[in-house]
Scaffold this active site. Structure first.
Site, PDB file in Angstrom:
ATOM      1  N   ASP A 299       0.631  -0.988   0.048  1.00 49.95           N
ATOM      2  CA  ASP A 299       0.064   0.018  -0.107  1.00 49.95           C
ATOM      3  C   ASP A 299       1.068   0.992  -0.060  1.00 49.95           C
ATOM      4  O   ASP A 299       2.176   0.950   0.329  1.00 49.95           O
ATOM      5  CB  ASP A 299      -0.983   0.016   1.315  1.00 49.95           C
ATOM      6  CG  ASP A 299      -2.242   0.803   0.883  1.00 49.95           C
ATOM      7  OD1 ASP A 299      -2.020   1.641  -0.028  1.00 49.95           O
ATOM      8  OD2 ASP A 299      -3.308   0.688   1.786  1.00 49.95           O
ATOM      9  N   GLU A 497     -10.186   7.123   4.250  1.00 46.19           N
ATOM     10  CA  GLU A 497      -9.219   6.718   5.182  1.00 46.19           C
ATOM     11  C   GLU A 497      -8.752   7.670   6.137  1.00 46.19           C
ATOM     12  O   GLU A 497      -8.465   8.826   6.034  1.00 46.19           O
ATOM     13  CB  GLU A 497      -8.058   5.865   4.486  1.00 46.19           C
ATOM     14  CG  GLU A 497      -7.268   6.479   3.297  1.00 46.19           C
ATOM     15  CD  GLU A 497      -6.385   5.992   2.828  1.00 46.19           C
ATOM     16  OE1 GLU A 497      -5.738   5.104   3.311  1.00 46.19           O
ATOM     17  OE2 GLU A 497      -6.197   6.478   1.545  1.00 46.19           O
TER      18      GLU A 497
HETATM   19  C1  BGC Z   1      -5.087   3.062   0.247  1.00 47.53           C
HETATM   20  C2  BGC Z   1      -5.264   2.170  -0.785  1.00 47.53           C
HETATM   21  C3  BGC Z   1      -5.330   2.949  -2.074  1.00 47.53           C
HETATM   22  C4  BGC Z   1      -3.657   3.531  -2.223  1.00 47.53           C
HETATM   23  C5  BGC Z   1      -3.634   4.102  -3.448  1.00 47.53           C
HETATM   24  C6  BGC Z   1      -3.946   3.926   0.176  1.00 47.53           C
HETATM   25  O1  BGC Z   1      -3.647   4.908   1.184  1.00 47.53           O
HETATM   26  O2  BGC Z   1      -4.902   2.610   1.529  1.00 47.53           O
HETATM   27  O3  BGC Z   1      -6.771   1.796  -0.628  1.00 47.53           O
HETATM   28  O4  BGC Z   1      -5.448   1.821  -2.959  1.00 47.53           O
HETATM   29  O5  BGC Z   1      -3.631   4.339  -1.374  1.00 47.53           O
HETATM   30  O6  BGC Z   1      -4.260   5.190  -3.566  1.00 47.53           O
HETATM   31  C1  BGC Z   2      -3.341  10.147  -1.950  1.00 47.09           C
HETATM   32  C2  BGC Z   2      -4.244   8.885  -1.565  1.00 47.09           C
HETATM   33  C3  BGC Z   2      -3.449   8.013  -0.997  1.00 47.09           C
HETATM   34  C4  BGC Z   2      -3.192   8.741   0.325  1.00 47.09           C
HETATM   35  C5  BGC Z   2      -2.481   7.837   1.417  1.00 47.09           C
HETATM   36  C6  BGC Z   2      -3.110  10.872  -0.731  1.00 47.09           C
HETATM   37  O1  BGC Z   2      -2.635  11.997  -0.910  1.00 47.09           O
HETATM   38  O2  BGC Z   2      -4.043  11.065  -3.033  1.00 47.09           O
HETATM   39  O3  BGC Z   2      -4.442   8.228  -3.047  1.00 47.09           O
HETATM   40  O4  BGC Z   2      -4.360   6.792  -0.706  1.00 47.09           O
HETATM   41  O5  BGC Z   2      -2.262   9.966   0.060  1.00 47.09           O
HETATM   42  O6  BGC Z   2      -1.822   8.658   2.450  1.00 47.09           O
END
Ligand code: BGC
Ligand code: BGC
Length: 649
Positions: A299, A497
């Protein structure tokens, strides 16, 4: 790792897909991958293991290094332009592919994107309901068609790989990614996870598998992310290995059997050990015992969570079984670290070969190593935002709505009435879509960002106008408000998230305005239909008490207009669609709850998985009308005289 884990006792199943039985195809794939691998230098092999984020990489870098993959993170667009057209995405994708072919290894590049409810990072795409809603619809055929439609949009933009489906089994709803999980019931997650994988990639028993109409899927996140303590994102999942297998791995087993070729490692720890560093879970369980022969992608900078020294972190991560590193910005540094570690022997050449071979096999299976392969953007269907996708979205919305309460059979409404729609949420497409929509957290979107959208308000407008009634839209209720019926639209603001994590589930405690509106309507004798936009079950007893009918709309996406298809009869006063959605998560009726054990000895304290009313059965769950608004227990039944001591302490 704690003594809780006894690696000797739990047997993980082999996850063979139909592909593995197609011996001649698979041996041709293996041979092709092997022959390309044998021609690569150490540097070129290392480069295959690197996935760089779009904001930090250009086609020239790919030409120079021969990187294996790129991704666009949430809210990252070609030229940082949110309104980039499909054409812009395709152009950029072909520039990257040409650069990859011109690199010394000449190996095409994989581009991954988070298309988790439609092609949600691309302007103009139809946005489908989030997985929690699809869990309520619980319709494998629908989910498979949504996957296929998403694949088409993704391919049209020149991209060949999506980071979906999410197969989490969220246990504590305070977790901000609950909305990404189909259900708290592993069985539903397994069924729908398999269906989504088949929809995206095609059926592995058919010639359509990974053909020019399908994309690679990702079984994510492996494993246990839904079980972190207190629902903390990226936290520590404390459970036995048997529970990990019986609950949290069910969706992955199903996706692998459906032919998933990529697994994304989960950010969380399992019993204090980060999954990204667990060679037990990645090498022994996933690759050896389950027989997974695709590749594992980390990830977002997941390796960096293992050690502060990035070189050590890369070594541990790759040696634990991660094959490709998703790097947010400093991919050059990571490339150097991995190369150094191979040269110093800290990462063995056999481990490097294994990782590169796995990536090449997936590329071969995806047709990319064939001499005639010309990039995924060859075929253009102009499906993005098309009528067909909007129709499909409407179907998904209708099938996912759950009717919690319908006293006096208030619903379905006749359209020939005076209807007042209360609340700005009725017009708010961004709110209807939630997180992972154009931006990472789904925030900072405006009406102009959704050219083909249909809000809940516009659907109501069309239904009422067609039936001879009158509809007024107000932001708030006042002394002038008059109507035969009121529809109050309210709910959670977008999040994804991290940002979406909560300390408690009480919506009523955080948001007092909708409840005040409902009570004002109640005082004026106007019956309330409540429409709740949410990415998870929330404690809303006061709102349930203040409404006559209550519908959970989840996060319906851009075609929220479909909500009216089910709320209103047609002009001839016939029912157009009945409710078929049922809860795929139990719903707390007790303010202190954060998670619900299906075998709880307090069945009165929640609405169970499977709960949901419909018109045909004419069940009116009147007992919901008097729910406890204050204490840790709920009281059901007409005799209960609840108090209205709001806000909840
Ligand atoms: C998320 C993933 C995602 C990745 C790319 C991560 O922070 O946990 O689900 O696919 O970012 O954006
Ligand atoms: C990105 C996401 C990623 C996340 C993780 C963001 O800046 O756009 O895709 O999952 O950072 O921390």
């Amino acid at each position: 790792m704690t003594e809780l884990v006894d690696h000797e006792t739990v047997l993980w199943p082999k996850c063979r897909s139909a592909l593995d039985r197609d011996k001649s195809r698979m041996s041709a794939i293996t041979e092709l991958a092997e022959s390309r691998l044998s021609g690569l230098s150490t540097e070129q092999k290392v480069a295959q293991l690197i996935q760089a984020e779009l904001a930090s990489v250009e086609p020239g870098d790919v030409r120079e290094f021969g990187l294996g993959s790129i991704l666009n993170g949430g809210g990252v667009f070609p030229d940082a332009n949110k309104y980039a057209s499909t054409e812009d995405w395709r152009k950029l994708a072909s520039a990257f592919q040409s650069a990859a072919r011109e690199s010394a290894s000449g190996i095409p590049i994989l581009w991954g994107t988070d298309a988790v409810h439609g092609h949600n990072n691309v302007y103009g795409a139809t946005i489908y309901p989030h997985n929690i809603a699809l869990g309520a619809a619980n319709d494998t055929d629908l989910v498979e068609r949504l996957g296929a439609a998403t694949a088409q949009d993704v391919l049209d933009s020149g991209i060949d790989w999506v980071f979906a489906p999410t197969l989490a089994v969220p246990c504590d709803y305070r977790w901000g990614r609950t909305l990404e999980g189909f259900s708290q019931d592993p069985e539903i997650v397994g069924r729908l996870g398999g269906a989504m994988t088949r929809g995206l990639q095609g059926d592995p028993t058919s010639a359509g598998f990974l053909d020019e109409t399908h994309v690679l899927a990702t079984s994510k996140h492996f494993v246990g992310e839904g079980s972190t303590a207190d629902g903390i994102d990226q936290g520590n999942a404390c459970c036995s290995e048997q529970v990990l297998l019986d609950v949290h791995a069910v969706g992955h087993i199903s996706a692998l059997k459906a032919g998933a070729q990529v697994v994304m490692a989960a950010f969380n720890s399992w019993n204090d050990e980060k999954v990204h560093g667990s060679s037990y879970l990645l090498q022994d369980v996933l690759k050896r015992q389950m027989g997974f022969d695709g590749f594992v992608v980390s990830d977002w900078d997941g390796f960096a969570q293992l050690e502060s020294d990035i070189e050590r972190a890369c070594i541990r991560c790759i040696n634990a079984g991660v094959d490709m590193l998703m790097v947010s910005s400093d991919w050059r540094g990571v490339y150097e670290h991995v190369l150094n570690s191979v040269e110093s022997g800290q990462i063995s050449t056999s481990r490097l070969d294994d990782a590169a071979r796995r990536i090449l096999r997936v590329k071969a299976l995806n047709g990319m190593l064939s001499p005639t392969w010309n990039g995924p953007s060859m075929r253009q269907t102009r499906s993005l935002g098309s009528k067909a996708t909007r129709k499909l979205a409407r179907e998904a919305v209708r099938k996912s709505l759950v009717l919690l309460k319908n006293s006096n059979a208030l619903l379905p409404l006749s359209p020939g009435q005076n209807v007042v729609v209360v609340g700005t949420s009725a017009h708010d497409i961004g709110k209807q879509c939630g997180g992972w929509t154009l931006t990472w957290q789904g925030t900072d979107n405006t009406a102009d960002d959704f050219p083909h959208a249909d809000s809940i308000a516009s659907g109501i407008q069309t239904a009422v106008a067609g039936g001879g009634g009158v509809v007024t839209f107000v932001d708030d209720v006042d002394d002038e408000t008059e109507a035969d019926v009121a529809i109050v639209v309210f709910g959670e603001e977008p999040y994804a998230e991290g940002e979406g994590d909560l300390n408690h589930l009480s919506f009523s405690r955080d948001e007092s305005e909708p409840l005040a509106q409902m009570r004002a309507l109640q005082a004026r004798g106007i019956p309330v239909v409540a429409l709740f936009l949410t990415g998870r079950p929330r404690w809303i007893n006061p709102e349930l008490n203040a409404s006559v009918a209550f519908v959970v709309c989840w996060l319906p996406g851009t075609q929220g207009g479909a909500v009216a298809d089910i709320l209103f009869r047609n002009a001839a006063n016939e029912i157009r669609h009945d409710f078929v959605g049922r809860l795929s998560y139990s719903w707390p009726l007790d303010a202190s709850m954060t998670c619900i054990d299906r075998d709880s000895d307090r069945p009165d304290s929640y609405l169970p998985v499977g709960y949901g009313l419909n018109y045909e059965d004419e069940v009116s769950f009147d007992t919901l009308s008097e729910l406890d608004e204050t204490t840790g227990t709920s009281h059901r039944g007409p005799s209960y005289q609840g108090s209205y001591n709001y806000p909840n302490p």
